[in-house]
Design an enzyme around this catalytic site. Structure first.
Site, PDB file in Angstrom:
ATOM      1  N   ASP A 128       0.870  -1.165   0.000  1.00  0.00           N
ATOM      2  CA  ASP A 128       0.000   0.000   0.000  1.00  0.00           C
ATOM      3  C   ASP A 128       0.915   1.225   0.000  1.00  0.00           C
ATOM      4  O   ASP A 128       2.090   1.145   0.365  1.00  0.00           O
ATOM      5  CB  ASP A 128      -0.892  -0.017   1.240  1.00  0.00           C
TER       6      ASP A 128
ATOM      7  N   ASP B 280      -0.179   5.069   0.723  1.00  0.00           N
ATOM      8  CA  ASP B 280      -0.419   6.163   1.670  1.00  0.00           C
ATOM      9  C   ASP B 280      -0.396   5.669   3.109  1.00  0.00           C
ATOM     10  O   ASP B 280      -1.058   4.695   3.466  1.00  0.00           O
ATOM     11  CB  ASP B 280      -1.765   6.825   1.358  1.00  0.00           C
TER      12      ASP B 280
ATOM     13  N   ASP C 203      -1.279  -0.098   6.179  1.00  0.00           N
ATOM     14  CA  ASP C 203      -1.571   0.570   7.447  1.00  0.00           C
ATOM     15  C   ASP C 203      -3.045   0.532   7.825  1.00  0.00           C
ATOM     16  O   ASP C 203      -3.408   0.865   8.946  1.00  0.00           O
ATOM     17  CB  ASP C 203      -1.173   2.050   7.361  1.00  0.00           C
TER      18      ASP C 203
END
Length: 221
Positions: free
Chosen positions: A7, A9, A182
């Site tokens: 991922d 961001d 995250d």
């Protein structure tokens, strides 16, 4: 050979490129702060709690792309990379990418953020494969619409399977599949890979990762 999926961001980046693109446009006077910031902040808050209306968000987020020429957008993006993105590319993130590269793994970023914003970021990390939400282009200019499935939540699985099919592969063709994220929004895909890793996770993902005994790491310097 392994597949290492990242991922972007708040995972590889110590911040959110989508949110910062909006802030950048405010900073250079392209959009009005009062009109844009509160909406941008609300969408970001909705994302963090798992309630983002992806269609409404994309209509909002892609509007500046359709309102400006591609040449102008490309020039702005160079400045955006220098002022907003490079400070968010941590040494630990770079080291993680290089560890997988040295292992000969296939490297892939998968992100809900559109590919105009994220393409140069993937290049900066030296990651050759990117799955991002695709903004529609006609004659080289953006229309404000989306092509195909947004790579968000379950859509990440859809887009990943499409990408693998184009390569004549499935997840089972790799020795080990990794996914670093995250966000609890990425749990659908994290449950599909061999090695899910929570990176500076939000509270929901952190609790789930602890329950499942998944690794939890930090990529912040």
């Amino acid at each position: 050979m392994d597949l290492a999926i990242f991922d972007l961001d708040n995972t590889l980046l110590a911040g959110d490129s989508d949110y910062q693109w909006g802030e950048f446009l405010i900073d250079i006077g392209v959009v009005d702060r009062a009109a844009h910031a509160s909406i941008n902040d609300q969408f970001y808050a909705d994302y963090k709690v798992g309630k983002l209306d992806i269609d409404a968000f994309l209509a909002f987020q892609l509007k500046p792309l359709s309102n400006n020429s591609r040449a102008q957008l490309d020039a702005w993006h160079l400045q955006f990379m220098q002022t907003k993105i490079q400070p968010m590319m941590t040494e630990k993130s770079r080291a993680l990418v290089e560890k997988h590269r040295a292992n000969g793994d296939v490297l892939l970023i998968i992100t809900a953020t559109n590919s105009f914003v994220t393409g140069p970021i993937a290049q900066a990390f030296g990651i050759p494969n990117l799955i991002g939400t695709v903004p529609e282009e006609v004659n080289g200019e953006f229309t404000g619409k989306v092509v195909g499935t947004p790579s968000f939540q379950q859509g990440k699985i859809t887009r990943l399977n499409e990408w693998l099919a184009e390569r004549g592969e499935t997840l089972k063709d790799f020795d080990t599949t990794w996914f670093y994220s995250d966000s609890h929004n990425d749990l659908p895909l994290m449950k599909r890979v061999d090695k899910p890793v929570a990176v500076n996770p939000d509270p929901v993902l952190e609790a789930y990762a602890k329950d499942q005994d998944w690794p939890i790491i930090s990529l912040r310097n």
